[in-house]
Design a protein around this motif. Sequence first.
Motif, PDB file in Angstrom:
ATOM      1  N   TYR A  97       0.848  -1.174  -0.062  1.00  0.00           N
ATOM      2  CA  TYR A  97       0.185  -0.056   0.057  1.00  0.00           C
ATOM      3  C   TYR A  97       0.902   1.245   0.018  1.00  0.00           C
ATOM      4  O   TYR A  97       1.998   1.242   0.437  1.00  0.00           O
ATOM      5  N   LEU A 102      -2.051   8.425   2.210  1.00  0.00           N
ATOM      6  CA  LEU A 102      -2.910   7.670   3.206  1.00  0.00           C
ATOM      7  C   LEU A 102      -4.038   8.264   3.433  1.00  0.00           C
ATOM      8  O   LEU A 102      -5.132   8.048   3.722  1.00  0.00           O
ATOM      9  N   VAL A 106      -6.657   4.512   1.983  1.00  0.00           N
ATOM     10  CA  VAL A 106      -5.647   3.689   1.442  1.00  0.00           C
ATOM     11  C   VAL A 106      -5.654   3.066   0.051  1.00  0.00           C
ATOM     12  O   VAL A 106      -6.529   2.769  -0.417  1.00  0.00           O
ATOM     13  N   ARG A 108      -4.251   0.194  -1.965  1.00  0.00           N
ATOM     14  CA  ARG A 108      -3.477  -1.020  -2.003  1.00  0.00           C
ATOM     15  C   ARG A 108      -3.103  -1.676  -3.407  1.00  0.00           C
ATOM     16  O   ARG A 108      -3.780  -1.089  -4.340  1.00  0.00           O
TER      17      ARG A 108
ATOM     18  N   ARG B 106      -6.258   5.138   9.503  1.00  0.00           N
ATOM     19  CA  ARG B 106      -5.990   5.413   8.178  1.00  0.00           C
ATOM     20  C   ARG B 106      -5.185   4.480   7.586  1.00  0.00           C
ATOM     21  O   ARG B 106      -5.266   4.310   6.272  1.00  0.00           O
ATOM     22  N   GLY B 107      -4.895   3.438   8.200  1.00  0.00           N
ATOM     23  CA  GLY B 107      -4.494   2.153   7.754  1.00  0.00           C
ATOM     24  C   GLY B 107      -3.199   2.010   7.313  1.00  0.00           C
ATOM     25  O   GLY B 107      -2.709   1.292   6.445  1.00  0.00           O
ATOM     26  N   ASP B 108      -2.071   2.681   8.082  1.00  0.00           N
ATOM     27  CA  ASP B 108      -0.758   2.835   7.860  1.00  0.00           C
ATOM     28  C   ASP B 108       0.046   1.518   8.755  1.00  0.00           C
ATOM     29  O   ASP B 108       0.398   1.721   9.800  1.00  0.00           O
ATOM     30  N   ARG B 165     -11.605  -2.307   6.844  1.00  0.00           N
ATOM     31  CA  ARG B 165     -10.095  -1.814   7.375  1.00  0.00           C
ATOM     32  C   ARG B 165      -9.106  -2.361   6.306  1.00  0.00           C
ATOM     33  O   ARG B 165      -8.066  -1.627   6.261  1.00  0.00           O
TER      34      ARG B 165
END
Lengths: 479, 261
Positions: A97, A102, A106, A108, B106-108, B165
């Motif tokens: 990702y 971000l 996100v 990917r 945020r998905g980091d 998520r």
Amino acid sequence: MLLSGKNGIQSAFDEELQHFLYGKECLLDELPFSRELIKKHVRLGMITLRLGVETIEKGIVPIQIGSKKWVCRRCGNTDPGEFGTVSCSQCRKRCVYCRHCLNMGVVRSCSRLATWSGPEPIREERPWRDAKRICTWEGTLSDQQKMAADRLDQSLSSGQSFLIWAVCGSGKTEIVFPAVEHALRRGERVVLATPRTDVVRELYPRFQNAFPKVPVSALHAGSENQVPDAPLVISTAHQLIRFSHYFDRVFIDEVDAFPYHFDPMLEYAVRKAAKEGAPFAFLTATPPPNLKNAYLSGRLNGVKIARRFHGHPLPEPKAWWIGNWKKSMKQGIVPQSFMKWVKQKSSHQVQLFIFVSSVSLLRELTELLQREGLGHVAGVHAEDPDRHAKVAFFREGKIRILVTTTILERGVTVPGAEAAVFGADDPIFNESALVQIAGRVGRSERRPNGEVILFHNGRTLEMVRAQRHIKQMNEEGGL
Amino acid sequence: MNEYRCLFCRGPRDVPLRFRTLLAPVHPPGLCRLCLEKMAPIDRKACCLVCGRDLRQLKLEFIRHNICNDCMRWKKSGRGRLFGRNRSIFSYNKMMKEMMTAFKFRGDALLAEAFRKDFRDAYRQMIGIDPKGLWNRMRRGRWLFPNERYVVVPIPLTRERFIKRGFNQSAVLAELLGEPIIEALSRAGSQKKQSKKNRRERLLPGRNPFALNPRAASAIAGRRVLLIDDIYTTGATLRLACDTLEAAGPDRVDALTLAHG
């Protein structure tokens, strides 16, 4: 038969989806439409999908050693440090990702980006287009400005990019008006991209006044003036990432400004937002080397304006040595000669910009100046929550001395203000930054002069270049 | 991976020059000094013996025998009987909150790498193979036999949230330990997010959202289980998970969480 076939297609797509997606590039999951509807459009070829993150393979060595390079198709990021891997819930594999974009959701390697590839939506009636004058700006352009404006419009109309290299305070914004008006009349979509939120906030009312009947949209983080489908958009470069092949004419203000040429993502965003072959207009006082070379060698059309609109020369920055300012700040002492200058200026009721290199230095200096009993001193930096309020107070004159980091070096016009750079030998103050800072001074016709002092501990090459640059510009302007 | 930049603020990161770092081909990614200073690590000598809370931040009247008031109340309530102790690495302060937002919402997921060392150290200390644990065992004359290893079980997300998520943050943290992971639990239903509930709502003994994965039951029976989660807030989630695991008959259940707050 041809007609009926066309009608068949016309009724086949969903207009809401078309309006939503046209000119944008969105993640598939972000679209507020049902899966079936989107699938149907993909099958019809109205929506094009592509992978969010793709691998780029360059050369034999990386393939041999198994190191991969990725590229994010949304923000154009290729820095391997800005990608992460995670075991993904959707593809049930390790998934790459992009960490760079971000905060827009996100992207990917298994996610898809959707763009509209069907017919262009029919736009609503635009009664303002038939008006005799779209631009109702009352001011007059000087001869030089007029010449530049004409050439700019000609060049853009023939689809060629153009560079306006004009000293600070030569009225760059006004030069753009005729070209914008022409484009609007032709029904084109125009964007004015700038690197900074402050500049968008300053330009928005000016454009609104100049084009009162045209819906103008201002895009920056947290902006409230967003008009859907507006033909004239004033935006920060960041906000353009969501657009794709949308604008017919792109004006880029302050091409050389800090985030713009430091962050390749922004250039990618602006390029992506423009239609293919759309002409760009670059406006700057200090063109970056690539544009400068292209212009000087004749590959890029352009014009150089070396005179300010009021005909007075740019103030030449003077360099004053103040000794080891880092050390004295550590001891809590403001250097004597600097203090003397500030006191003298404030006794003459002059508003001051004081530029510093870092936020910590800003805090210290602001506090020390306040302690010295100089009233109405404020410090402002990029993450300051009251940033916009403080700048507004400074414009109104309620704040007399504004200590700031380089965020205010461009685009902010306060008549009669003078500027100082505290610690001008810091590497953050390069030639273009110093030229821009000098450009803050003497903006109004009534007070065209003023002092720009570079307080330093050892003259740097960049300072010398900035002084030379301004001197040369003044000479070219015949002053 | 660019190890010279901070994972969180992207600022330059001074990797201290030691013989190990001088000769290492790559450095593990991590945070810069400024970001690290804003975090509040929990000293394991000054934490609650049950929930791992930093006792220095608590008033004295709420502490008895190094156990905080909340844990006393849990003991009296009789829920989560098998729950042994929780160990947290950081207190949940403003910086941690920002980190969690970036990491979870945020998905980091890469941010977890910043805590790899701390997380592993805490785990090694829990199973007693850290240098100090080794020394203690040697003094007692049984240095050959460290504690039994844990069965690592991450707290799951509900199916919808997992899809939305894209990853399970607890599983990402569990992967840092380098031990085999057993997904022994599943989470059902559309519940209100724990993070959107207040304390009262969390502590209400409602329906248990967790279910035991029958295939994993044999791997747990008679073993010590380590639950992995991102934040320990009231302890309700972990104790519910613990109650669910009870059916499989584990020896005891401990927990390792990144933050406590």
